[in-house]
Write a protein that holds these residues in place. Structure first.
Motif, mmCIF file in Angstrom:
data_model
loop_
_atom_site.group_PDB
_atom_site.id
_atom_site.type_symbol
_atom_site.label_atom_id
_atom_site.label_comp_id
_atom_site.label_asym_id
_atom_site.label_seq_id
_atom_site.Cartn_x
_atom_site.Cartn_y
_atom_site.Cartn_z
ATOM 1 N N THR A 46 20.158 -63.852 70.204
ATOM 2 C CA THR A 46 19.423 -63.170 69.134
ATOM 3 C C THR A 46 20.416 -62.473 68.221
ATOM 4 O OG1 THR A 46 19.165 -61.155 70.451
ATOM 5 C CG2 THR A 46 17.389 -62.787 70.584
ATOM 6 N N GLU A 49 21.120 -57.821 64.107
ATOM 7 C CA GLU A 49 20.564 -57.241 62.888
ATOM 8 C C GLU A 49 19.041 -57.282 62.881
ATOM 9 O OE1 GLU A 49 22.303 -58.311 59.165
ATOM 10 O OE2 GLU A 49 24.280 -58.551 60.079
ATOM 11 N N TRP A 50 18.450 -58.081 63.749
ATOM 12 C CA TRP A 50 16.997 -58.173 63.849
ATOM 13 C C TRP A 50 16.491 -57.445 65.091
ATOM 14 C CZ3 TRP A 50 17.612 -64.056 62.939
ATOM 15 C CH2 TRP A 50 17.828 -64.297 61.577
ATOM 16 N N ASP A 52 15.403 -54.331 65.496
ATOM 17 C CA ASP A 52 14.223 -53.483 65.293
ATOM 18 C C ASP A 52 12.989 -54.276 65.717
ATOM 19 O OD1 ASP A 52 12.686 -51.211 63.933
ATOM 20 O OD2 ASP A 52 11.966 -52.995 62.852
ATOM 21 N N THR A 53 12.096 -53.656 66.482
ATOM 22 C CA THR A 53 10.965 -54.363 67.074
ATOM 23 C C THR A 53 10.139 -55.135 66.052
ATOM 24 O OG1 THR A 53 10.857 -52.746 68.863
ATOM 25 C CG2 THR A 53 8.914 -54.105 68.526
ATOM 26 N N ALA A 54 9.764 -54.509 64.942
ATOM 27 C CA ALA A 54 8.925 -55.179 63.945
ATOM 28 C C ALA A 54 9.628 -56.412 63.385
ATOM 29 C CB ALA A 54 8.565 -54.212 62.826
ATOM 30 N N THR A 55 10.904 -56.285 63.052
ATOM 31 C CA THR A 55 11.677 -57.408 62.518
ATOM 32 C C THR A 55 11.874 -58.475 63.589
ATOM 33 O OG1 THR A 55 12.834 -55.868 61.078
ATOM 34 C CG2 THR A 55 13.827 -58.034 61.350
ATOM 35 N N PHE A 56 12.128 -58.041 64.810
ATOM 36 C CA PHE A 56 12.369 -58.966 65.917
ATOM 37 C C PHE A 56 11.157 -59.866 66.144
ATOM 38 C CE2 PHE A 56 12.818 -60.377 70.260
ATOM 39 C CZ PHE A 56 14.168 -60.626 70.370
ATOM 40 N N GLU A 58 8.678 -60.471 64.148
ATOM 41 C CA GLU A 58 8.409 -61.276 62.962
ATOM 42 C C GLU A 58 9.265 -62.545 62.980
ATOM 43 O OE1 GLU A 58 9.500 -60.907 58.301
ATOM 44 O OE2 GLU A 58 8.448 -59.187 59.162
ATOM 45 N N HIS A 59 10.513 -62.403 63.414
ATOM 46 C CA HIS A 59 11.438 -63.529 63.414
ATOM 47 C C HIS A 59 11.299 -64.440 64.640
ATOM 48 C CE1 HIS A 59 14.955 -65.639 61.947
ATOM 49 N NE2 HIS A 59 15.377 -65.685 63.189
ATOM 50 N N TYR A 60 11.105 -63.836 65.824
ATOM 51 C CA TYR A 60 11.133 -64.622 67.066
ATOM 52 C C TYR A 60 9.754 -64.883 67.686
ATOM 53 C CZ TYR A 60 16.153 -63.800 66.905
ATOM 54 O OH TYR A 60 17.477 -63.755 66.530
ATOM 55 N N GLN A 62 5.334 -63.288 67.310
ATOM 56 C CA GLN A 62 4.434 -62.145 67.483
ATOM 57 C C GLN A 62 4.046 -61.945 68.940
ATOM 58 O OE1 GLN A 62 4.675 -60.337 64.198
ATOM 59 N NE2 GLN A 62 2.948 -59.649 65.373
#
Length: 185
Positions: A46, A49-50, A52-56, A58-60, A62
């Motif tokens: 991972t 830079e991603w 942060d829970t919300a960003t994480f 969103e990227h990997y 829901q």
């Protein structure tokens, strides 16, 4: 290999990724003795830079929001004595430090350990602390909701990368105690 949860481009059995883990975590995987085979512990690469829970999520994916756990280091104090322990709760909850943790450690006062203490004592990076590879003798308090999940995303010992661990494996870690109500909303 395809990750059992989430959407990761690089997912491999943790025993094949020991160089990606900190020393204590790599040793825990190398000497794994639980009923869950070590190959079922999955390392996923991972981007820090991603983190942060919300960003994480969103990227990997829901679905990871409800299947992620945090491992935090706490300190219980009583009569000049200090006890360090680790607590694992779902990321949608927080650790009941002044209730469940304080009582379980028999402490007069309990609080989160400082970043320097947590990283220095575990040999892991801040933001990546995991229950695999904790120092010998540390109590490990695990919320029952974590153990009930088929797979849980936790830190890998570093900010880069995570581990996907079958929930029931947390109950078999050294000095683990599974507790109801450790994680509160």
């Amino acid at each position: 290999m395809r990750a059992p949860i989430g959407h990761f481009h690089d997912a491999r059995p943790a025993p094949a990724c020991l160089d990606e883990l900190t020393g204590p975590v790599a040793d825990a995987v190398r000497h794994w003795q639980g009923s869950v085979p070590a190959e079922q512990i999955v390392y996923v690469d991972t981007d820090p830079e991603w983190a942060d829970t919300a960003t994480f999520v969103e990227h990997y994916g829901q679905d990871l929001l409800e299947r992620s756990a945090n491992c935090v280091v706490v300190s219980g104090k009583r009569g000049g004595e200090s006890t360090l322990a680790a607590c694992v709760v779902l990321s949608t909850t927080r650790v009941d430090v002044n209730g469940v943790v304080r009582r379980r450690l028999g402490a007069r006062k309990a609080s989160f350990a400082s970043m320097d203490t947590a990283t220095g004592e575990t040999g892991m990076e801040y933001g990546g602390i995991t229950p695999l590879g904790l120092p010998d003798g540390w109590p490990l308090l695990v919320d029952a909701a974590v153990v009930d999940l088929p797979y849980v995303l936790v830190g890998s010992g570093r900010r880069r990368g995570k581990l996907l661990v079958p929930g029931k494996a947390f109950a078999e870690l050294p000095h683990a105690v599974v507790l109801e109500g450790l994680g509160v909303s």
